[in-house]
Design a protein around this motif. Structure first.
Motif, PDB file in Angstrom:
ATOM      1  N   VAL A  41       0.835  -1.205   0.000  1.00 50.08           N
ATOM      2  CA  VAL A  41       0.000   0.000   0.000  1.00 50.08           C
ATOM      3  C   VAL A  41       0.870   1.255   0.000  1.00 50.08           C
ATOM      4  CG1 VAL A  41      -1.821  -1.193   1.255  1.00 50.08           C
ATOM      5  CG2 VAL A  41      -0.150   0.151   2.523  1.00 50.08           C
ATOM      6  N   PRO A  42       0.330   2.396  -0.482  1.00 48.34           N
ATOM      7  CA  PRO A  42       1.053   3.661  -0.372  1.00 48.34           C
ATOM      8  C   PRO A  42       1.120   4.118   1.089  1.00 48.34           C
ATOM      9  CG  PRO A  42      -1.148   4.027  -1.262  1.00 48.34           C
ATOM     10  CD  PRO A  42      -0.943   2.543  -1.213  1.00 48.34           C
ATOM     11  N   THR A  43       2.089   4.985   1.377  1.00 47.82           N
ATOM     12  CA  THR A  43       2.318   5.426   2.753  1.00 47.82           C
ATOM     13  C   THR A  43       1.082   6.066   3.371  1.00 47.82           C
ATOM     14  OG1 THR A  43       4.660   5.786   2.256  1.00 47.82           O
ATOM     15  CG2 THR A  43       3.784   6.857   4.221  1.00 47.82           C
ATOM     16  N   ASN A  44       0.322   6.811   2.575  1.00 47.04           N
ATOM     17  CA  ASN A  44      -0.840   7.506   3.143  1.00 47.04           C
ATOM     18  C   ASN A  44      -2.024   6.592   3.412  1.00 47.04           C
ATOM     19  OD1 ASN A  44      -1.630   7.022   0.519  1.00 47.04           O
ATOM     20  ND2 ASN A  44      -2.263   9.124   0.069  1.00 47.04           N
ATOM     21  N   GLU A  45      -1.871   5.276   3.181  1.00 43.74           N
ATOM     22  CA  GLU A  45      -2.923   4.318   3.518  1.00 43.74           C
ATOM     23  C   GLU A  45      -2.464   3.299   4.552  1.00 43.74           C
ATOM     24  OE1 GLU A  45      -5.087   2.469   0.345  1.00 43.74           O
ATOM     25  OE2 GLU A  45      -4.892   4.202  -0.977  1.00 43.74           O
ATOM     26  N   LEU A  46      -1.296   3.512   5.148  1.00 45.91           N
ATOM     27  CA  LEU A  46      -0.779   2.532   6.099  1.00 45.91           C
ATOM     28  C   LEU A  46      -1.672   2.398   7.323  1.00 45.91           C
ATOM     29  CD1 LEU A  46       3.059   3.276   5.960  1.00 45.91           C
ATOM     30  CD2 LEU A  46       1.960   1.080   5.465  1.00 45.91           C
ATOM     31  N   GLY A  47      -2.104   3.531   7.871  1.00 45.37           N
ATOM     32  CA  GLY A  47      -2.939   3.474   9.067  1.00 45.37           C
ATOM     33  C   GLY A  47      -4.240   2.736   8.813  1.00 45.37           C
ATOM     34  N   LYS A  48      -4.907   3.072   7.694  1.00 47.88           N
ATOM     35  CA  LYS A  48      -6.158   2.405   7.344  1.00 47.88           C
ATOM     36  C   LYS A  48      -5.935   0.914   7.102  1.00 47.88           C
ATOM     37  CE  LYS A  48      -7.825   2.626   3.139  1.00 47.88           C
ATOM     38  NZ  LYS A  48      -8.457   3.105   1.890  1.00 47.88           N
ATOM     39  N   SER A  49      -4.863   0.572   6.396  1.00 48.53           N
ATOM     40  CA  SER A  49      -4.620  -0.826   6.043  1.00 48.53           C
ATOM     41  C   SER A  49      -4.295  -1.673   7.270  1.00 48.53           C
ATOM     42  CB  SER A  49      -3.483  -0.918   5.023  1.00 48.53           C
ATOM     43  OG  SER A  49      -3.819  -0.227   3.831  1.00 48.53           O
ATOM     44  N   PHE A  50      -3.400  -1.165   8.121  1.00 50.21           N
ATOM     45  CA  PHE A  50      -3.104  -1.909   9.341  1.00 50.21           C
ATOM     46  C   PHE A  50      -4.312  -1.907  10.276  1.00 50.21           C
ATOM     47  CE2 PHE A  50       1.487  -1.436   8.303  1.00 50.21           C
ATOM     48  CZ  PHE A  50       1.858  -2.757   8.490  1.00 50.21           C
ATOM     49  N   GLY A  51      -5.072  -0.820  10.288  1.00 47.33           N
ATOM     50  CA  GLY A  51      -6.279  -0.783  11.096  1.00 47.33           C
ATOM     51  C   GLY A  51      -7.288  -1.826  10.656  1.00 47.33           C
ATOM     52  N   TYR A  52      -7.449  -1.990   9.332  1.00 45.47           N
ATOM     53  CA  TYR A  52      -8.355  -3.018   8.812  1.00 45.47           C
ATOM     54  C   TYR A  52      -7.873  -4.411   9.210  1.00 45.47           C
ATOM     55  CZ  TYR A  52      -9.991  -6.461   5.421  1.00 45.47           C
ATOM     56  OH  TYR A  52     -10.467  -7.603   4.833  1.00 45.47           O
ATOM     57  N   GLN A  53      -6.575  -4.659   9.053  1.00 48.80           N
ATOM     58  CA  GLN A  53      -6.051  -5.979   9.399  1.00 48.80           C
ATOM     59  C   GLN A  53      -6.274  -6.284  10.881  1.00 48.80           C
ATOM     60  OE1 GLN A  53      -2.886  -6.819  11.250  1.00 48.80           O
ATOM     61  NE2 GLN A  53      -3.529  -8.952  11.051  1.00 48.80           N
TER      62      GLN A  53
END
Length: 394
Positions: free
Chosen positions: A129-141
Motif C-alpha cells: 500500500v502507499p504510505t498515506n494508507e498505512l494506518g487504514k490498512s493496518f487498522g483493517y487488518q
C-alpha cells in the motif's frame, strides 16, 4: 488505478481474511483457556500470566529471526503461510492434553507459528500500500483480527452448551476453522521487499538495534517500557470472576473487549493517516491507563464492562498504528526485521508484565496488580512522549 476490494488493496483485504479465520480459531481457545486451566487443573493466576507471557515472548524473539530471514530471502508469503499452518496444526492436539505442562508446550508451539508469520505478514501489508494508507490498512487488518476475536468467544459461548461444556471438543472445532486461514493465502500475491541492495548492505541476524536509526530505537524503547505494565489479556480476564461463574463471564468479557477493538480499529487507523500516528497512540496509552484505574477501583458489573470497552479502544488506537509507525522509520530492505523488533518489544514486555502482574495478583490480589499496571504504563507514556517528539514526521 489498482484494483480494489471494498476500497482496499487486494493483498490487504485477503490478509484481513487470513487474520479473521485464524483468530476466530485461536480466540475460541483463548476465551476458554483460563476457565479450562482453572477448572481442570486448578491453575493459579501466576501460572496463567507466565504461560501467556512466555508464549508471547517466544513468538517475539522468533519475529526478529523470521523478519531477518524474510528480508534476506526477499520473500514474505511462504514464510507467513508456514507460520499459520504450524499454529493451526497444534490446536487439534489440545484435545489429548492431560496436564498443564502439555498445554504449556502446545501453547509454545502455537506461538512459534506466530513468530514465523507476523513479521513477513506485516511487511507484506506495508509493501502493498502507499504510505498515506498505512494506518487504514493496518487498522483493517487489526479490525479483522479483532472480528475473529468477537466470533471466536461468541462461538465458544454458543457451542459449549451443545457439547455439554466439553472444552476438548471445542478445541477440535477451532482447528477446523483455522484451516480456512491457511486457504485464504491462495489469493495473496507476493511482493518484492524494498529496493534491491547488495547482500552485504543487509544486516546480519542479530538481536541488536545497531543497524537501525535513532528514531526507531527510541520508539522501541518506549513501547517496551509501556508494555511492562500491560498484562496479557488472559490475566486481565480473571477480573471477570467478580461477576460470577468464571466459565461464563470470561468469554463474554473477551467478547466485549474484541467488539470494542473491531469497531474502533479502522476509524482510528484512518484518523492516524489524517493527523499523526503519534497523537493517536498517546491517546490510546491514556485510555489504557484509565481502564486499569477503573478495574482497580470497582467490581461493579457496569464498571467491569466499561473497563473492557476502554481496553478494546486502547488496542484499536495502538495495535495497528504501532506497526504503521514502525514501517515509516525503517528502510524497505529491512521492513520485516523492523516489524520483528517491534513484536519482540511488545512480547517480551508482555512476559514480564504477565509474571509480575500475575505474581502480585496471586500474592496480594487484583487491585494491587492493576495499580502496578497503571503506574508502569504511565511511566511508559511519559517515556514515549519524551523520546518521540512532535517534530517526528510520522
Amino acid at each position: 488505478m489498482r484494483r480494489r476490494i471494498f476500497g482496499l488493496i487486494p493483498n490487504v483485504f485477503f490478509l484481513g481474511l487470513v487474520s479473521l479465520f485464524n483468530d476466530f480459531s485461536a480466540e475460541m481457545i483463548v476465551a476458554v483457556m483460563p476457565a479450562f486451566l482453572v477448572s481442570s487443573f486448578g491453575a493459579a493466576p501466576i501460572f496463567i500470566g507466565f504461560l501467556e507471557g512466555f508464549a508471547d515472548a517466544l513468538a517475539s524473539i522468533l519475529k526478529i529471526a523470521s523478519g531477518w530471514f524474510s528480508d534476506k530471502m526477499q520473500r514474505r508469503k511462504a514464510i507467513a503461510v508456514s507460520g499459520y499452518s504450524l499454529s493451526a496444526f497444534t490446536r487439534w492436539i489440545l484435545y489429548f492434553v492431560g496436564n498443564i505442562w502439555q498445554i504449556f508446550m502446545l501453547r509454545a508451539v502455537d506461538r512459534i507459528g506466530k513468530g514465523f508469520r507476523d513479521s513477513p505478514r506485516d511487511a507484506l501489508i506495508a509493501e502493498s500500500v502507499p504510505t498515506n494508507e498505512l494506518g487504514k490498512s493496518f487498522g483493517y487488518q487489526r479490525a479483522m483480527d479483532a472480528m475473529g476475536g468477537i466470533l471466536g468467544p461468541l462461538a465458544a459461548v454458543m457451542v459449549l452448551p451443545f457439547i455439554a461444556g466439553d472444552y476438548r471438543t471445542l478445541f477440535l472445532i477451532a482447528f477446523t476453522v483455522g484451516i480456512l486461514a491457511v486457504a485464504s493465502f491462495l489469493f495473496v500475491e507476493e511482493r518484492k521487499p524494498g529496493i534491491a541492495e547488495p547482500p552485504r548492505s543487509r544486516p546480519p541476524l542479530s538481536f541488536s538495534l545497531d543497524y537501525f536509526g535513532d528514531a526507531f530505537k527510541r520508539f522501541i524503547v518506549s513501547i517496551f517500557i509501556f508494555g511492562l505494565g500491560a498484562m496479557p489479556i488472559s490475566v486481565m480476564l480473571l477480573k471477570s470472576q467478580d461477576l460470577g461463574a468464571i466459565g461464563t463471564y470470561i468469554p463474554l468479557m473477551y467478547l466485549v473487549y474484541n467488539i470494542s477493538f473491531a469497531l474502533f480499529a479502522v476509524p482510528f487507523g484512518k484518523l492516524a493517516d489524517r493527523i499523526t500516528d503519534r497523537g493517536v497512540m498517546i491517546s490510546g496509552f491514556l485510555v489504557a491507563i484509565a481502564s486499569y484505574a477503573l478495574f482497580a477501583a470497582t467490581s461493579a458489573p457496569l464498571g467491569i464492562v466499561f473497563g473492557f470497552i476502554l481496553f478494546g479502544m486502547y488496542s484499536a488506537m495502538t495495535d495497528g498504528i504501532e506497526r504503521s509507525f514502525a514501517s515509516k522509520l525503517v528502510p524497505g530492505t529491512v521492513m520485516a526485521s523492523g516489524q520483528g523488533f517491534l513484536g519482540a518489544a511488545i512480547g517480551i514486555s508482555s512476559l514480564l508484565a504477565g509474571v509480575i502482574g500475575g505474581s502480585i495478583w496471586t500474592l496480594w490480589g487484583e487491585v494491587p496488580a492493576f495499580i502496578y499496571g497503571a503506574v508502569m504504563m504511565a511511566i511508559g507514556l511519559i517515556t514515549f512522549v519524551s523520546l518521540n517528539g512532535a517534530k517526528n514526521p510520522v
